[in-house]
Scaffold this active site. Structure first.
Site, PDB file in Angstrom:
ATOM      1  N   GLU B  60       0.809  -1.218   0.000  1.00 33.41           N
ATOM      2  CA  GLU B  60       0.000   0.000   0.000  1.00 33.41           C
ATOM      3  C   GLU B  60       0.847   1.275   0.000  1.00 33.41           C
ATOM      4  O   GLU B  60       0.492   2.260  -0.661  1.00 33.41           O
ATOM      5  CB  GLU B  60      -0.963  -0.001   1.191  1.00 33.41           C
ATOM      6  N   HIS B 129     -10.631  -5.698   9.080  1.00 34.13           N
ATOM      7  CA  HIS B 129     -11.397  -5.518   7.841  1.00 34.13           C
ATOM      8  C   HIS B 129     -12.714  -4.801   8.105  1.00 34.13           C
ATOM      9  O   HIS B 129     -13.677  -4.956   7.363  1.00 34.13           O
ATOM     10  CB  HIS B 129     -11.678  -6.871   7.176  1.00 34.13           C
TER      11      HIS B 129
END
Lengths: 332, 337
Positions: B60, B129
């Site tokens: 990322e 998540h």
């Protein structure tokens, strides 16, 4: 092959240009150190003294439209990119006439005109950015190359390897120039790196790496030409490990207790990039002591002028704090 | 006009933006060949080719950093971080680089880019998540932070974000991708096809950044909400029979303080809701703003209904989630004050 810039003989004029460019950085940085000592430069200031051959040799390998991005030891890169010493010094003193209008300071300067993309204060953060700049070149189908400079300390940052992987995977036109000045702040390479031959750090990404004597501007240029040609021809990234040395501390507040005075003196006396080139020029009869003294005199005048500018330029207007944050916020 | 899910609306916005401007590039983990883990970029690679929509390695920080370089040199990347929880490895690039490039270069360089990321809970994703990290972005000067609650807004706000010249964090409430979830987790999912705000016009339109929307008019209490909680707020107000005015903020930065102030000055009461944890959550900022702008009009202290100050749980998801029960209790309490 004789037409390849890499193989072409380097003229006296070119050598003198290297000499001037290196000396400009040296004198500029010496002066910046003095201004810091006098309290005219506040905050952080990382001097490039000792490493001049790296950026001067590399800049000779690129042309208009190629990009440069680097970390926080960036004054030399800006001068080598042709940025005006006045604007660089004025940014160091935080003035309106600085390249970032006083908003960036020593570590954060840019020039759209010279395609210089900073000046980044976070170790290693510029490496993915340089990779993205190279992506833009490929996407736009230009033959431009991005030189992405970083230090030996940055080679331990994870995002550097994220960038290596993407650059190799996508065959991006980027040259990674590792300026290995032997110390990551105060930690020597031996104490911070499991593999101290940093040019090997691209092996698992299939990125070719070369070790280069970064104290010799000619050798830097030769390696740089090869790497830039490689990237420009669509073969993807290359890594150049420049073995170099900084004479001053990591920053101005560095007591340099991590190395011996003799180590610094030895490199200064035997491997100085400017003295080395001076010796070559004189021995080959390409310049006299007097010629080189005249160059030094001119450079000192340029630097003195930048100091005047950096002191006379006003501080930014208070309202400037609120500009360049978000586009809509301007004028608030 | 067709009804679309939020996923289809987001996909539609991508198609339109990429057709209109070849500087728009789309990439991220699984974004190209696979079309995105939530399918938001499906079909883009087939239509626009691998040069414009492609897969990135799982990195990322590198993805965001590369996008900043692209944006600084003339492209307009619209990238996906697969879950908002994965933004943390990229936080340095987002904060120190994307948000700050403009200021530190004295306006010479900007990073016109969109970082899309699914946010929030409701799908038993556990702590990595399910998080709602909007306050971490709203706190950063130099970023805009956007969060839609309907397919119509998702398309219009995403197009506005891609066309915006500042870096935009675009948070997509993942529990809303396939339906307007109102917090009644034990009931079957209502699909977007049964919802008015799923009417998504074809072609280009934008929803301006910085404009809130009154999604339910009322005169007794103002509920400030965004994302999934907009639907929870509407449902709760109806179920409790309280004449609440529900404001969907739509963008957290810039914030539409005018709409907020007008409403609270009218109702004299305000409840702030979000799914994120409570301490230093975006709600704290909202409470401050309401106090600053509307203090003399308030009939009661401003209430906050938020997630608890715990990691996002797995099996206890619905104990964490500030659903209709907790919001209903807060509404009743503030109406009695």
């Amino acid at each position: 092959m004789s037409k390849s810039p890499r193989k072409a003989k380097i003229t006296t004029d070119q050598k003198l240009k290297f000499y001037k460019d290196m000396l400009l950085i040296r004198r500029f940085e010496e002066k910046a150190g003095q201004l810091y000592g006098r309290g005219l430069i506040a905050g952080f200031c990382h001097l490039y003294i000792g490493q001049e051959a790296v950026v001067v040799g590399m800049q000779d390998c690129i042309g208009d439209g190629d990009q440069v991005v680097t970390g926080y030891r960036d004054h030399g890169h800006m001068l080598a990119c042709g940025m005006d010493p006045d604007g660089v010094m004025a940014e160091l003193t935080g003035r309106e006439g600085g390249y970032s209008r006083g908003k960036g300071g020593s570590m954060h300067m840019f020039s759209r005109e010279k395609n210089f993309f900073g000046g980044h204060g976070i170790v290693g953060a510029q490496v993915p950015i340089g990779t993205g700049l190279a992506f833009s070149n490929k996407y736009k189908e230009t033959d431009r190359v991005c030189l992405t400079y970083f230090g030996d300390g940055a080679t331990n940052q994870g995002q550097v390897y994220e960038a290596f992987n993407m650059a190799s995977l996508w065959k991006l036109p980027v040259v990674y120039v590792i300026e290995n000045n032997m110390y990551a702040m105060g930690t020597s390479v031996e104490r911070h790196a499991s593999e101290t031959e940093l040019f090997k750090r691209g092996i698992s990404f299939e990125i070719e790496g070369m070790e280069v004597d970064g104290m010799d501007v000619m050798k830097v240029r030769e390696a740089g030409m090869k790497a830039v040609e490689h990237a420009r021809s669509g073969k993807g990234p290359m890594i150049l490990e420049m073995k170099t040395y900084r004479y001053r501390g990591h920053s101005m507040s560095d007591p340099a207790k991590y190395r011996k005075r003799e180590e610094v003196d030895d490199i200064r006396s035997h491997h100085d990039p400017i003295e080395g080139l001076k010796k070559q020029l004189i021995e080959a009869g390409e310049a006299s002591e007097d010629d080189l003294k005249a160059i030094d005199k001119d450079i000192k005048a340029v630097v003195a002028k930048s100091v005047d500018f950096a002191q006379e330029s006003p501080l930014p207007d208070p309202k400037e704090l609120w500009t360049d944050v978000l586009i809509e916020s301007e004028g608030v | 006009m067709a009804k679309k899910t939020m996923i289809e609306a987001i996909r539609d916005a991508h198609h339109i933006a990429m057709e209109a401007d070849e500087k728009v590039v789309v990439f991220g983990e699984d974004v190209g060949y696979f079309g995105g883990v939530f399918r938001c970029t499906a079909g883009l690679q087939e239509k626009f080719g691998k040069a414009r929509c492609f897969d990135a390695p799982i990195c990322e920080g590198g993805i965001v950093g590369a996008a900043i370089g692209m944006a600084a040199y003339g492209l307009r990347p619209c990238i996906e971080i697969q879950f908002a929880d994965y933004a943390y490895p990229a936080y340095d690039q987002i904060v120190s680089e994307a948000a700050r490039l403009r200021h530190r270069s004295g306006g010479q360089f900007t990073a016109p880019m969109v970082i899309r990321m699914p946010t929030g809970g409701g799908i038993f994703g556990g702590q990595t998540h399910s998080q709602s990290p909007e306050a971490l972005f709203a706190h950063v000067s130099g970023l805009k932070t956007v969060i839609p609650s309907t397919p119509y807004d998702a398309k219009g706000l995403l197009l506005a974000s891609i066309e915006d010249n500042d870096p935009v964090i675009f948070l997509e409430p993942k529990r809303l991708y396939n339906g307007p979830f109102d917090g009644e987790h034990d009931k079957s999912i209502v699909p977007w096809s049964k919802h008015d705000d799923a009417e998504v016009p074809d072609g280009h339109y934008t929803v301006p950044l910085g404009k809130a929307k009154i999604v339910r008019e009322g005169k007794d209490v103002t509920i400030l909400a965004y994302g999934t909680m907009v639907h929870v707020a509407k449902k709760t107000a109806e179920d409790q029979g309280i004449d609440a005015e529900v404001i969907d903020l739509r963008t957290l930065v810039p914030l539409d303080t005018e709409t907020i102030a007008q409403s609270v000055q009218k109702t004299g009461r305000c409840v702030v809701v979000h799914e994120a944890t409570r301490t230093c959550g975006y709600g704290a900022e909202l409470v401050s703003i309401v106090n600053e702008l509307c203090f003399w009009a308030l009939e009661a202290p401003v209430e906050r209904v938020t997630g608890w100050d715990t990691p996002y749980p797995h099996s206890q998801e619905w104990d964490y989630f500030p659903g209709p029960k907790r919001l209903g209790a807060a509404l009743n309490q503030i109406m009695e004050a």
